[in-house]
Motif scaffolding. Structure first.
Motif, mmCIF file in Angstrom:
data_model
loop_
_atom_site.group_PDB
_atom_site.id
_atom_site.type_symbol
_atom_site.label_atom_id
_atom_site.label_comp_id
_atom_site.label_asym_id
_atom_site.label_seq_id
_atom_site.Cartn_x
_atom_site.Cartn_y
_atom_site.Cartn_z
ATOM 1 N N VAL A 49 10.079 -17.055 29.774
ATOM 2 C CA VAL A 49 9.946 -15.849 30.600
ATOM 3 C C VAL A 49 9.936 -16.208 32.084
ATOM 4 N N LEU A 50 9.227 -17.268 32.454
ATOM 5 C CA LEU A 50 9.217 -17.662 33.860
ATOM 6 C C LEU A 50 10.597 -18.145 34.284
ATOM 7 N N LEU A 70 0.639 -13.277 31.154
ATOM 8 C CA LEU A 70 1.155 -12.221 32.017
ATOM 9 C C LEU A 70 1.620 -12.763 33.368
ATOM 10 N N LEU A 71 1.024 -13.844 33.832
ATOM 11 C CA LEU A 71 1.430 -14.444 35.101
ATOM 12 C C LEU A 71 2.928 -14.697 35.139
ATOM 13 N N THR A 72 3.481 -15.191 34.031
ATOM 14 C CA THR A 72 4.878 -15.615 34.033
ATOM 15 C C THR A 72 5.861 -14.458 34.097
ATOM 16 N N GLU A 73 5.427 -13.261 33.764
ATOM 17 C CA GLU A 73 6.331 -12.111 33.787
ATOM 18 C C GLU A 73 6.193 -11.266 35.036
ATOM 19 N N LEU A 74 5.260 -11.621 35.934
ATOM 20 C CA LEU A 74 5.101 -10.841 37.154
ATOM 21 C C LEU A 74 6.420 -10.775 37.908
ATOM 22 N N PRO A 75 6.773 -9.617 38.456
ATOM 23 C CA PRO A 75 8.005 -9.518 39.243
ATOM 24 C C PRO A 75 8.009 -10.516 40.395
ATOM 25 N N ARG A 81 3.084 -17.610 42.562
ATOM 26 C CA ARG A 81 3.159 -17.680 41.097
ATOM 27 C C ARG A 81 3.502 -19.095 40.647
ATOM 28 N N GLN A 82 4.428 -19.739 41.346
ATOM 29 C CA GLN A 82 4.801 -21.117 41.020
ATOM 30 C C GLN A 82 3.646 -22.084 41.287
ATOM 31 N N GLU A 90 4.372 -3.326 32.432
ATOM 32 C CA GLU A 90 5.500 -2.416 32.257
ATOM 33 C C GLU A 90 6.802 -3.035 32.756
ATOM 34 N N GLU A 91 6.717 -4.060 33.590
ATOM 35 C CA GLU A 91 7.929 -4.716 34.081
ATOM 36 C C GLU A 91 8.545 -5.665 33.062
#
Length: 272
Positions: free
Chosen positions: A40-41, A105-110, A120-121, A251-252
């Motif tokens: 996902v990331l 959830l961190l990995t899917e954040l826009p 995020r990285q 939701e993203e």
């Protein structure tokens, strides 16, 4: 998910005549979680291609994404051998529904602006290096070999995130403001990386793989050093996101997954 990543050298399931692994549902779930994180990331970072601030960053983020997808291949292939279903890496990547993905959830954040991606990285890479270094000492030779290779690769990703955190934090007033906002945006999602439910507890108790929970203090110390060098402060969020490991997503995530799976769903069974 064909790539040319160096992780291919330790990709499980490639030896002719190799005996199938005995079913191990707990280990399969754990490796699926790790594989989903990487997949996902990696997909999120692919969204920067042709949109990064500079050509150099376009190439850098593309290469980081390629490494992550290589990690996902290795982890999901092994998970498919262990869960008793016989699913392949492609089955797990392209044929599962949103609720079946168990990434943090961190990995899917826009991606947000570039500072949000850097934050995020920063959070993910410091965690991943620590976890893969610990995994390198597990008793399973296949997973240990993967841990050695993945830790070395993610260490370069970490250097990239560290450098940009400091560059933005010590840059202009505007870049520092954006980096500060990015850390505040990302930090509530970092705690889930270290959550421990029954699956990692049982695996850690049996000595199969390490638990992520004990790594949190070391992680906090290391990211804290980088944030301090950037002239910023580690946020203290008033809430903590959770649910990704149980298949509950932001939701993203739906549009991201639809994009990832679009070709496979349009041409099921297609080969190239």
């Amino acid at each position: 998910m064909s790539t040319t990543s160096d992780v291919e050298a330790v990709r499980p399931g490639t030896l002719p005549g190799e005996a199938p692994s005995a079913a191990d549902p707990d280990l399969a779930r754990h490796l699926t979680r790790l594989g989903d994180d990487a997949l996902v990331l990696g997909q999120r970072l692919c969204q920067w291609i042709t949109r990064a601030p500079t050509i150099d960053e376009d190439l850098a983020l593309s290469n980081i994404a390629l490494d992550l997808i290589g990690h996902a291949r290795a982890l999901l292939t092994r998970a498919g051998r262990l869960d008793g279903t016989g699913r392949t890496e492609d089955d797990l990547a392209y044929a599962r529904s949103e609720r079946e993905f168990t990434n943090a959830l961190l990995t899917e954040l826009p991606n947000g602006d570039f500072a949000v991606t850097v934050a995020r990285q920063l959070a993910y890479t410091h965690y991943a290096v620590l976890y893969y270094e610990a995994l390198a000492h597990c008793a399973d030779p296949e997973l240990a070999a993967f841990g050695v290779r993945a830790a070395k690769e993610v260490a370069f990703h970490r250097l990239h995130a560290d450098r940009w955190t400091v560059t933005l934090g010590r840059g202009t007033t505007e870049s520092a403001r954006r980096m500060r906002h990015a850390l505040e945006r990302v930090w509530p999602y970092t705690g889930e990386l270290f959550e421990e439910d029954d699956v990692p507890r049982r695996l850690a108790a049996s000595g199969t793989v390490p638990s992520p929970a004990p790594l949190r203090e070391t992680w906090l110390g290391r990211v804290g050093e980088v944030v301090t060098e950037a002239g910023l402060a580690v946020p203290t969020p008033t809430w903590s996101a959770t649910g990704g490991r149980a298949g509950l997503h932001t939701e993203e995530f739906g549009p991201l997954l639809a994009d990832l799976q679009s070709v496979r769903r349009q041409f099921p069974g297609g080969t190239w």
